[in-house]
Design an enzyme around this catalytic site. Structure first.
Site, PDB file in Angstrom:
ATOM      1  N   SER A 198     -16.196 -26.784 -18.611  1.00 34.34           N
ATOM      2  CA  SER A 198     -15.855 -27.766 -19.648  1.00 34.34           C
ATOM      3  C   SER A 198     -15.508 -27.030 -20.931  1.00 34.34           C
ATOM      4  O   SER A 198     -16.017 -25.924 -21.176  1.00 34.34           O
ATOM      5  CB  SER A 198     -17.057 -28.683 -19.917  1.00 34.34           C
ATOM      6  OG  SER A 198     -16.822 -29.476 -21.066  1.00 34.34           O
ATOM      7  N   TYR A 234     -25.759 -29.747 -21.681  1.00 33.18           N
ATOM      8  CA  TYR A 234     -24.465 -29.807 -20.987  1.00 33.18           C
ATOM      9  C   TYR A 234     -23.618 -28.567 -21.298  1.00 33.18           C
ATOM     10  O   TYR A 234     -23.123 -27.887 -20.388  1.00 33.18           O
ATOM     11  CB  TYR A 234     -23.735 -31.077 -21.411  1.00 33.18           C
ATOM     12  CG  TYR A 234     -22.414 -31.294 -20.712  1.00 33.18           C
ATOM     13  CD1 TYR A 234     -22.366 -31.680 -19.379  1.00 33.18           C
ATOM     14  CD2 TYR A 234     -21.203 -31.111 -21.387  1.00 33.18           C
ATOM     15  CE1 TYR A 234     -21.153 -31.870 -18.730  1.00 33.18           C
ATOM     16  CE2 TYR A 234     -19.992 -31.312 -20.757  1.00 33.18           C
ATOM     17  CZ  TYR A 234     -19.977 -31.689 -19.424  1.00 33.18           C
ATOM     18  OH  TYR A 234     -18.765 -31.878 -18.784  1.00 33.18           O
TER      19      TYR A 234
END
Ligand SMILES: NC(=O)c1ccc[n+]([C@@H]2O[C@H](COP(=O)([O-])OP(=O)(O)OC[C@H]3O[C@@H](n4cnc5c(N)ncnc54)[C@H](O)[C@@H]3O)[C@@H](O)[C@H]2O)c1
Length: 258
Positions: free
Chosen positions: A137, A150
């Protein structure tokens, strides 16, 4: 010889779009997800019963991972590509994240790809070739607020990609990562508030969210023969987010005023 891809988190979103992309090119696809009902509906929707296999498993569960990979191999006889796409997001201020949330995000996003790769790589080694793509990501490339678990899991997955590339190249296995920018999937709908959406636009030169199929194209390319000499690379598919710094809102305002 028909090639075979195993895609995790394939019940919806980027994973499902990636399954469609492989099928469109004549591959067969094993689709793994923890959400059995949504996965069954997705596989039925593709309407390719001979070329698809639904595998219900949690990528962070070592026994379930081994069993799922055995089933895929038994059904299709080979695995040419593994896409470690399953992931979860918790967006919260750092001081509010519980240990349980931290551990779950790390288990799914980092331990999952580690376990899946350990299960699939021996099959690829015996074939003499294979390609693995880990879905990281932009939150692992640049730190941002609310993403302590995350973002850290995705940055670690980027490094795991390089570790895997370093060791598995000997066996003809290439390992790369795709770092998506924002894509309007169920995950994004759950964690991207109106403010976060505006923040993204302020930092993306192409000034829009990415599309699931745009991610699928990059993932498919890295698994294909066209990427035969690419390994250990993380490709940002992000409308320019990673490449650029401050200044876009000002530039846009000035252009609007001229
Ligand atoms: N959507 C975005 O904006 C965005 C941005 C950057 C990275 N990503 C990454 O892309 C990947 C796909 O995300 P998406 O946006 O399509 O999200 P999504 O929530 O629509 O899809 C993720 C899929 O993974 C499955 N999954 C979750 N935990 C699992 C587990 N333990 N075992 C097996 N399957 C599991 C879910 O059931 C779901 O079907 C994720 O790794 C995510 O972190 C997404």
């Amino acid at each position: 010889m028909t090639k075979v891809a195993l895609i995790t988190g394939a019940a919806r979103g980027i994973g499902l779009a990636t399954a469609s992309r492989f099928l469109a090119d004549g591959w067969r696809v094993a689709m793994l997800d923890v959400l059995g009902d949504i996965l069954a509906a997705a596989v039925a929707g593709l309407d390719r019963p001979d070329d698809t296999l639904a595998l219900v498993a949690d990528v962070s569960d070592p026994a379930a991972v081994q069993a799922a990979v055995r089933r895929a191999h038994a059904r299709f006889g080979r695995i040419d590509a593994l896409v470690n796409n399953a992931g979860i997001a918790v967006f919260k201020p750092m001081l509010d994240v519980t240990l349980e949330e931290w551990q779950r995000v790390l288990s799914v996003n980092l331990t999952g790809p580690f376990l899946m790769t350990q299960a699939v790589a021996p099959i690829m080694r015996d074939q003499g070739a294979g390609a693995i793509v880990n879905i990281t990501s932009i939150s692992g490339l640049r730190a941002s607020t609310l993403r302590v678990a995350y973002g850290t899991s995705k940055a670690a997955l980027a490094h795991l990609t390089r570790q895997q590339a370093a060791e598995l190249g000997e066996y003809g296995i290439r390992v790369n990562a795709v770092a998506p920018g924002p894509v309007d999937t169920a995950m994004a709908k759950a964690v991207h508030t109106r403010e976060i959406r505006a923040d993204y636009h302020d930092h993306i030169p192409l000034n829009r969210y990415g599309l699931e199929r745009e991610l699928a194209e990059a993932i498919f390319f890295l698994c294909s023969e066209k990427a035969a000499y690419i390994t250990g690379h993380e490709l940002a598919v992000d409308g320019g987010f990673y490449a650029s710094g401050v200044g876009l809102p000002t530039l846009r305002k000035e252009r609007r005023n001229t």
